[in-house]
Design an enzyme around this catalytic site. Structure first.
Site, short mmCIF file in Angstrom:
data_model
loop_
_atom_site.label_atom_id
_atom_site.label_comp_id
_atom_site.label_asym_id
_atom_site.label_seq_id
_atom_site.Cartn_x
_atom_site.Cartn_y
_atom_site.Cartn_z
N LYS A 109 9.09 62.49 93.88
CA LYS A 109 10.25 61.85 93.27
C LYS A 109 9.76 60.97 92.14
CE LYS A 109 14.78 61.61 94.17
NZ LYS A 109 15.59 62.61 94.87
P1 NAD Z 1 25.54 60.22 90.01
O1 NAD Z 1 24.89 59.29 89.07
O2 NAD Z 1 26.17 61.46 89.49
O3 NAD Z 1 26.68 59.42 90.85
C1 NAD Z 1 26.46 58.24 91.53
C2 NAD Z 1 27.83 57.62 91.76
O4 NAD Z 1 27.70 56.49 92.64
C3 NAD Z 1 28.49 57.09 90.48
O5 NAD Z 1 29.86 57.45 90.49
C4 NAD Z 1 28.35 55.56 90.62
O6 NAD Z 1 29.39 54.84 89.97
C5 NAD Z 1 28.45 55.41 92.12
N1 NAD Z 1 27.91 54.16 92.62
C6 NAD Z 1 26.78 53.50 92.25
N2 NAD Z 1 26.67 52.35 92.97
C7 NAD Z 1 27.76 52.31 93.78
C8 NAD Z 1 28.21 51.38 94.76
N3 NAD Z 1 27.54 50.27 95.03
N4 NAD Z 1 29.35 51.67 95.41
C9 NAD Z 1 30.05 52.79 95.14
N5 NAD Z 1 29.67 53.70 94.25
C10 NAD Z 1 28.53 53.45 93.57
O7 NAD Z 1 24.46 60.54 91.13
P2 NAD Z 1 24.40 61.76 92.14
O8 NAD Z 1 23.51 62.77 91.56
O9 NAD Z 1 25.78 62.12 92.59
O10 NAD Z 1 23.60 61.08 93.34
C11 NAD Z 1 24.26 60.31 94.34
C12 NAD Z 1 23.38 60.30 95.58
O11 NAD Z 1 23.16 61.65 95.99
C13 NAD Z 1 21.99 59.68 95.39
O12 NAD Z 1 21.60 59.06 96.60
C14 NAD Z 1 21.12 60.88 95.12
O13 NAD Z 1 19.75 60.64 95.42
C15 NAD Z 1 21.76 61.86 96.08
N6 NAD Z 1 21.45 63.27 95.77
C16 NAD Z 1 21.86 63.85 94.62
C17 NAD Z 1 21.52 65.18 94.37
C18 NAD Z 1 21.99 65.91 93.14
O14 NAD Z 1 21.71 67.12 93.03
N7 NAD Z 1 22.72 65.28 92.22
C19 NAD Z 1 20.77 65.90 95.31
C20 NAD Z 1 20.40 65.28 96.48
C21 NAD Z 1 20.75 63.96 96.70
#
Ligand code: NAD
Length: 419
Positions: free
Chosen positions: A106
């Site tokens: 990561k």
């Molecule tokens: P992203 O940036 O697209 O979205 C994150 C969202 O969370 C945003 O809408 C943001 O406003 C919101 N957010 C941030 N802080 C917040 C809070 N305190 N309360 C409520 N909402 C809050 O990111 P993503 O890619 O959707 O990732 C989100 C999670 O999923 C992370 O933990 C990431 O590691 C995990 N993840 C993502 C992927 C992927 O393919 N995108 C894969 C595996 C895991």
């Protein structure tokens, strides 16, 4: 948010909890709890006004016993060495739980990307790719998107790497745009595995999904796609969603697609006109719903909040959204938690399909991608249930780690120790 909880310590505690259920030496356990190496570097980049920007960046390569290191790149002001180490460890066990041939890595840059122009972000990303170049490659370490990064950043990393290496190697990163070697179905993959895990979980627990009420914390890639698919493919009723600006709630149901469109236009979910109420994120997490999907960042639910959670099923789209203490509280309260390393594994699973397609230069249809993804998630879910039922493990997270750690140990022992 339990900001004081160190996610790296949470990861180590999760590994220890699982290791209590099988024989493993302390030496080997130490190996399974610490990264093999971490790159920590300063990126020095000229900003648009001619001044120098200096940004701290990291890449942790946690374990490569099962294949090349694999994991996302995050842009967020909170990125730090321990967070990246934790996230890279979760990747190892995630890849093992869905049985794809990768280790875990990561990376991230401590930066608020919203304060930079696209030109600055491109220079910062290319500077990072230049630092990463010696340690990445389709057989070494394969970055992907994470919070605040996406196809655009992956395309820049690929182009920087290929230019410096004088080669074409699309498999050096995944999560690329389709015309740059991306896979169909990749953008939706994380939310899709969350939906599939929720479907299997409800089925296993004998609960009805059509009409079930759902709250989603975090309405980015993972959360918004999960909400849309839970609604459109399973007939669930998404009643509350949130982002960093706050939460919107309508007990009769929101339209997941429309809220996404509203967020695309305005930048946040708050203000969405068909909501009957606006809530805080804390209120959303403790709503009386059938399914809670945390899809934002780590440590969203600590022990205090966990005692107020009313949902009976939690499916983790985010990485590490519960602190270990919250896990204990929820286990004691008989709340079923289906862990991140299964529920959001769709992202890395379709990244694996993208890498396979890149190496073969032969591209799949979206239905083939979704079919293969479903097979991986359903088989992983069944493996986890078997472990949960056969061993005296307290919850599905521990079951998932037992399955995953044993696979990593097997690969390590088969390879042997050298030198
Ligand atoms: P992203 O940036 O697209 O979205 C994150 C969202 O969370 C945003 O809408 C943001 O406003 C919101 N957010 C941030 N802080 C917040 C809070 N305190 N309360 C409520 N909402 C809050 O990111 P993503 O890619 O959707 O990732 C989100 C999670 O999923 C992370 O933990 C990431 O590691 C995990 N993840 C993502 C992927 C992927 O393919 N995108 C894969 C595996 C895991």
């Amino acid at each position: 948010m339990a900001d004081e909880v160190n996610p790296f310590e949470s990861l180590q505690e999760q590994v220890d909890d699982a290791a209590a259920h099988f024989d493993v030496s302390d030496d080997l356990l130490a190996r399974l709890k610490n990264p093999e190496r971490v790159l920590e570097t300063n990126l020095s980049v000229e900003l648009d006004d001619g001044t120098l920007g200096v940004f701290r960046a990291y890449r942790s390569q946690f374990n490569g016993d099962r294949g090349p290191y694999k994991g996302g790149i995050r842009y967020h002001p909170g990125v730090n060495r321990d967070e990246v180490k934790a996230l890279s460890g979760w990747m190892v066990y995630k890849c093992a739980v869905v049985d794809i041939p990768y280790g875990g890595g990561k990376g991230g840059i401590a930066i608020d990307p919203h304060r930079h122009s696209e030109e600055e972000l491109e220079r910062i990303t290319r500077a990072f790719a230049t630092e990463l170049r010696p340690i990445i490659g389709e057989d070494k370490d394969i970055p992907a998107p994470d919070v605040n990064t996406g196809q655009r950043e992956m395309n820049w990393i690929k182009d920087t790497y290929e230019t410096l290496e004088n080669t074409t190697e699309p498999g050096v990163v995944t999560g690329k745009a389709i015309d740059s070697g991306g896979s169909r179905g990749r953008v939706e993959a994380t939310g899709r595995s969350t939906m599939l895990t929720a479907r299997e979980a409800f089925d296993y627990l004998g609960k009805e999904m059509p009409g079930a009420t759902v709250a989603v914390q975090g309405y980015g890639n993972a959360g918004s796609v999960a909400a849309k698919l839970l609604e459109s493919e399973l007939g669930a009723n998404v009643v509350a969603v949130s982002d960093s600006s706050g939460a919107v709630y309508n007990p009769t149901g929101l339209d997941a697609e429309q809220v996404k469109e509203f967020k695309r236009e305005t930048g946040s979910v708050t203000g969405y006109e068909d909501a009957s109420e606006e809530l805080t994120n804390e209120e959303l997490l403790t709503l009386d719903v059938d399914l809670l999907v945390p899809a934002a960042l780590e440590n969203a639910i600590d022990a205090d909040l966990a005692s107020d959670v009313q949902a009976n099923v939690i499916v983790e789209a985010a990485n590490g959204p519960l602190t270990p203490d919250a896990d204990d509280v929820l286990t004691d309260r008989d709340v079923f938690v289906f862990p991140d390393i299964l529920a959001n594994a769709g992202g890395v699973t379709v990244s694996y399909f993208e890498w396979v397609q890149n190496r073969q230069r032969f591209y799949w249809t979206e239905s083939k991608v979704n079919e293969e993804l479903e097979r991986h998630i359903v088989e992983a879910f069944e493996g986890l249930v078997d472990c949960y039922e056969e061993l005296d493990v307290p919850n599905f997270r521990t079951a998932a780690y037992v399955v995953a750690i044993q696979r990593v140990i097997t690969a390590y022992e088969e390879a042997g120790t050298w030198p």
